[in-house]
Design a protein around this motif. Structure first.
Motif, mmCIF file in Angstrom:
data_model
loop_
_atom_site.group_PDB
_atom_site.id
_atom_site.type_symbol
_atom_site.label_atom_id
_atom_site.label_comp_id
_atom_site.label_asym_id
_atom_site.label_seq_id
_atom_site.Cartn_x
_atom_site.Cartn_y
_atom_site.Cartn_z
ATOM 1 N N LEU A 66 -6.467 9.976 8.977
ATOM 2 C CA LEU A 66 -5.236 10.161 8.198
ATOM 3 C C LEU A 66 -5.566 9.990 6.715
ATOM 4 O O LEU A 66 -6.558 9.365 6.360
ATOM 5 N N GLY A 67 -4.752 10.474 5.877
ATOM 6 C CA GLY A 67 -4.897 10.223 4.439
ATOM 7 C C GLY A 67 -5.931 11.111 3.784
ATOM 8 O O GLY A 67 -6.698 11.809 4.445
ATOM 9 N N LYS A 68 -5.931 11.033 2.464
ATOM 10 C CA LYS A 68 -6.863 11.853 1.706
ATOM 11 C C LYS A 68 -8.285 11.364 1.881
ATOM 12 O O LYS A 68 -8.479 10.165 2.010
ATOM 13 N N HIS A 118 -9.028 13.683 4.125
ATOM 14 C CA HIS A 118 -9.106 14.359 5.427
ATOM 15 C C HIS A 118 -7.791 15.009 5.842
ATOM 16 O O HIS A 118 -7.764 16.090 6.385
ATOM 17 N N ASN A 119 -6.699 14.249 5.584
ATOM 18 C CA ASN A 119 -5.362 14.735 5.934
ATOM 19 C C ASN A 119 -5.199 15.081 7.411
ATOM 20 O O ASN A 119 -4.581 16.083 7.763
ATOM 21 N N ASP A 177 -0.853 12.941 12.359
ATOM 22 C CA ASP A 177 -0.471 11.873 13.279
ATOM 23 C C ASP A 177 0.234 12.515 14.480
ATOM 24 O O ASP A 177 1.443 12.466 14.606
#
Ligand SMILES: [Zn+2]
Length: 291
Positions: free
Chosen positions: A220-222, A224-225, A228
């Motif tokens: 998750l998150g920058k 990689h994005n 969920d």
């Protein structure tokens, strides 16, 4: 069925005082009139009230040693407490799931942090330990350590520039417990596997309550994005979670485990569709042990 709300509530601030237990109930902080523990063995505990019922409680402000429920009448223990009690089990569930517990202190609670009148909401705490002791009255008591949850949890060490022009950087070491915050979908995936690790099949059970971790395949998150979604989540034991996140092994597009000896196939429920593009991303970007 009672509905349990976890975490902060709208319009309620830490430090707010309520006239009595009735008012505390109406505010939605603690929805049971008498019991100190609000919750059950399925959902966990969302709130506790510190009162004068248990002489063994220790209140250090940001740290509380709380006594479980049962075996007590008129502020005296007359028999051993049991971990099987609903409220006592609820606190273990909160510990293993990392659920925040609202803490309220009553005016009768003997502590310098207690209000003079009424009931004061003291904010969110995490249950970080459970253990048993012999209490002042000579019987076994269930004990919990609760630690104040700071509003900001710093997960990684940070580097701070001391001042302009100064080239020294100071490394601030921050030690935090590994707090795993589950999304709703993460919980669903873990439930689908009954908290069994999809790599090794291990089940961690603490007093009948199961613990596992949800791992996002594409993080998750920058930058990689990852999403969920169940297509991007697997259920792992803590060891295999860390090894997977750190790129020690990967799972190929045929769901075979690679880079980890002793394990061949990912255990897969046939209703769980893992997107192979997420596995591919993990293999390409996270799996670093490419010999
Ligand atoms: Zn495992």
């Amino acid at each position: 069925m009672a509905k349990y709300t976890f975490g902060e509530l709208d319009n309620i601030k830490e430090g707010d005082i309520f006239r009595d237990r009735e008012a505390l109930m109406k505010a939605g902080i603690h929805s049971v009139r008498q019991a100190g523990i609000n919750g059950n063995r399925n959902v966990g505990c969302c709130s506790i009230v510190l009162s004068d019922g248990y002489p063994d409680d220790i209140d250090l402000g940001n740290e509380i040693i709380y006594t479980g429920e049962g075996g007590n009448i008129n502020k005296k223990q007359f028999e051993d407490q049991s971990w099987e009690r609903n409220g006592n089990k609820a606190l273990i569930v909160s510990e293993l799931r990392g659920l925040p517990v609202r803490v309220t202190r009553g005016y009768k609670h003997k502590s310098k942090f207690s209000p003079k009148i009424g009931y004061q909401y003291a904010g969110l705490y995490l249950v970080t330990e459970h253990f048993e002791e012999i209490g002042k009255d000579g019987f076994k008591i269930c004990r919990y350590k609760l630690e104040k949850l700071e509003t900001e949890i710093i997960e990684n060490p940070i580097e701070i520039k001391l001042s302009n022009g100064n080239k020294n950087t100071k490394r601030i070491e921050v030690t935090t417990q590994r707090i795993i915050r589950d999304t709703k979908l993460a919980k669903e995936v873990k439930a689908l596997y009954n908290y069994e690790c999809q790599i090794c099949g291990m089940i961690i059970e603490v007093s009948g309550v199961r613990y596992a971790e949800a791992a996002h395949i594409k993080p998750l998150g920058k930058p990689h994005n990852g999403e969920d979604t169940p297509e991007n989540i697997i259920c792992l034991c803590p060891n295999h979670h860390v090894m997977f996140d750190k790129g020690v092994f990967y799972i190929n597009q045929e769901y075979k485990i690679k880079g980890l000896s002793g394990y061949e196939n990912l255990k897969l429920n046939n209703t769980h569709n893992i997107k192979t593009s997420n596995l591919e991303y993990h293999n390409k970007h996270i799996f670093i042990d490419k010999k």
